[in-house]
Design a protein around this motif. Structure first.
Motif, mmCIF file in Angstrom:
data_model
loop_
_atom_site.group_PDB
_atom_site.id
_atom_site.type_symbol
_atom_site.label_atom_id
_atom_site.label_comp_id
_atom_site.label_asym_id
_atom_site.label_seq_id
_atom_site.Cartn_x
_atom_site.Cartn_y
_atom_site.Cartn_z
ATOM 1 N N ARG A 202 0.819 -1.200 0.000
ATOM 2 C CA ARG A 202 0.000 0.000 0.000
ATOM 3 C C ARG A 202 0.858 1.258 0.000
ATOM 4 N N ASN B 83 -7.283 -5.599 -1.916
ATOM 5 C CA ASN B 83 -6.560 -4.694 -1.029
ATOM 6 C C ASN B 83 -5.573 -3.768 -1.721
ATOM 7 N N THR C 8 -17.551 2.929 1.940
ATOM 8 C CA THR C 8 -16.369 2.816 2.806
ATOM 9 C C THR C 8 -16.583 1.828 3.953
ATOM 10 N N GLY D 225 -15.294 -1.696 2.727
ATOM 11 C CA GLY D 225 -13.934 -1.880 2.243
ATOM 12 C C GLY D 225 -13.504 -0.963 1.118
ATOM 13 N N ASN E 154 -11.800 1.922 -0.553
ATOM 14 C CA ASN E 154 -10.696 2.766 -0.098
ATOM 15 C C ASN E 154 -10.495 3.894 -1.109
ATOM 16 N N LYS F 185 -7.189 4.474 -3.174
ATOM 17 C CA LYS F 185 -6.770 3.640 -4.304
ATOM 18 C C LYS F 185 -7.943 3.240 -5.208
ATOM 19 N N ASP F 186 -9.164 3.231 -4.694
ATOM 20 C CA ASP F 186 -10.330 2.821 -5.468
ATOM 21 C C ASP F 186 -11.002 4.046 -6.104
#
Length: 476
Positions: free
Chosen positions: A51, A268, A279, A282, A284, A287-288
């Motif tokens: 990450r 992830n 949110t 999951g 994010n 990054k998403d």
């Protein structure tokens, strides 16, 4: 005699083996990339490290050495091939970042020196709907210059390389169609030139073809995703270099996030472009990407929404909503406002003969509550109708919110304040409503589906959101 024969044969065997080794060594460089493509590195690194900093190159080379190619010359050749391509892409991205930083500083300097009376209406509107209009424009130009997307050729129809182009999940198919068959300049057939890699499966078609209703068993969807990523990682070297950090998937179906759980790195680490941008489940936003949900009845936007009434036309209703009672928020809305006030037109189902789009075009504010999931196609429909969206949702990351200031063209109301809706909307001065409506008109182009795609439309805004996230990934 038998023993004597064995003694004579051993030197010959040794010579043959040495000759074979020489042939393999000579031909190795030309076959090296084929070897890398077929290799599936047996290693793993912590998700937290991925990450913060993606550094798959050294691990990849380590896997090559563990596979039996420890020769230092071979290792240097592999390092040279990978490094040269990565360095070229990273230098391009570094130049883009530098150009964007300069644009941001220039905008800040201009804001400090520009008097409020000298700003024209166009800039004021832009300032209202963008966090930083100059930075966004420069970022968009940089994307147009260099950004390249590689689409994996693996997989068969109908689940891969296709998607729905009608009804509520139409954005899946429209994006797939445009990136694979459109005339744009972003797709590349050279994977070594790509900045991001697209996994072109459709979660909506997975649900249609491999899900067994009404089981609510999502295991087949997760297994399909797992199998697809495994195929990609074995046939191509790119997933393994970063564990998918520079890869993206796109899904508008509610179950898109759950399907992505089929591979932990996809979930992830990769860029997930999702309508269900929740949110609490999951999603994010670092990054998403939040994907706007666009409902195309019959595959096209309603002609009525393409030509909203002029500003001078009165709008009869203060607010409007019509829709089913699914999800936790809509029952609250209908409980407090259904058949309660002539200014707040709230319906579960519209009376026969009354047109939904006509209601939107005749309302100042359009209520957009979440249903089972956070996204609602009413948001985009409201923008098309130039009806100011009222967002009634929890945990929802709004589309393109890293660029757009949603407070400049929408109203967000907490679910707990639904009983006070009329009070809240009536308290908005007419001058502010006009600014909000102008903001809606300004961002409309960013939510418009064109075929073929046009600059700054929804297809390009999706790509720009992916581009921004790729800018934050460093390969080593």
């Amino acid at each position: 005699m038998e023993i004597h024969h064995r003694r004579l044969f051993s030197p010959i065997l040794i010579l043959l083996l040495l000759a074979s080794f020489v042939v393999i060594f000579i031909t190795l460089p030309s076959n090296l990339m084929r070897f890398i493509v077929d290799l599936k590195p047996p290693f793993s690194i912590s998700l937290q490290n991925l990450r913060t900093k993606v550094s798959g190159e050294d691990d990849f080379l380590l896997a090559v050495e563990h596979a039996g190619h420890s020769n230092s010359t071979v290792t240097r050749e592999v390092r040279k091939v990978i490094k040269s391509e990565e360095e070229k892409r990273e230098e391009e991205l570094a130049r883009a970042r530098d150009s964007m930083r300069k644009a941001a500083l220039e905008d800040r300097r201009r804001n400090l020196t520009r008097s409020s009376t000298s700003r024209n209406d166009e800039y004021v509107t832009a300032e209202a709907v963008y966090h930083n209009p100059r930075l966004f424009y420069q970022s968009y130009l940089e994307m147009e210059k260099i950004f390249k997307v590689y689409v994996y050729p693996d997989g068969d129809l109908p689940i891969v390389h296709d998607g729905p182009c009608k009804d509520i999940y139409s954005i899946e198919g429209r994006f797939l169609n445009e990136i694979e068959y459109g005339v744009g300049k972003f797709r590349t057939n050279d994977p070594n030139a790509a900045h991001v890699y697209f996994l072109p499966f459709s979660v909506t078609w997975m649900v249609k073809y491999i899900y067994t209703p009404p089981s609510y068993n999502l295991t087949p969807l997760k297994q399909f995703v797992s199998d697809y990523v495994n195929v990609v990682s074995m046939r191509h070297p790119f997933w393994n270099r970063t564990h998918g950090a520079d890869h993206f998937m796109l899904a508008c179906h509610d179950w898109g996030p759950f399907a992505s759980e089929g591979n932990p790195f996809l979930y992830n680490t990769s860029i997930r472009v999702l309508c269900n941008a929740n949110t609490s489940e999951g999603f994010n936003p670092l990054k998403d990407v939040s994907l706007p949900e666009i409902y195309l009845y019959g595959g096209e936007v309603s002609p009525k929404l393409l030509t909203p009434p002029p500003d001078s036309a009165p709008r009869r209703y203060l607010a409007f909503f019509a829709g089913g009672l699914h999800g936790p928020i809509r029952p609250i809305l209908l409980q407090h406002w259904k058949n309660k006030d002539s200014d707040i037109a709230v319906y579960e189902y519209l009376p026969k003969g009354i047109d939904y789009n006509s209601f939107m075009l005749n309302s100042k504010y359009c209520l957009c509550p979440s249903g089972h999931e956070v996204a609602s196609p009413r948001i985009v429909e409201s923008i098309y109708a130039e009806c100011v969206p009222v967002i009634l949702s929890s945990y929802y990351v709004l589309p393109f919110s890293d660029v757009l200031r949603w407070e400049g063209f929408s109203v967000q109301v907490d679910v707990s304040d639904i009983p006070r809706l009329k009070e809240i909307l009536s308290a908005i001065p007419e001058s502010k409503y006009r600014k909000l409506k102008n903001g809606v008109r300004a961002v409309r182009k960013h939510f418009t589906l064109n075929q073929p795609a046009k600059r700054f439309d929804v297809f390009h805004m999706i790509l720009h959101s992916i581009w921004l996230r790729r800018l934050n990934i460093k390969l080593g």
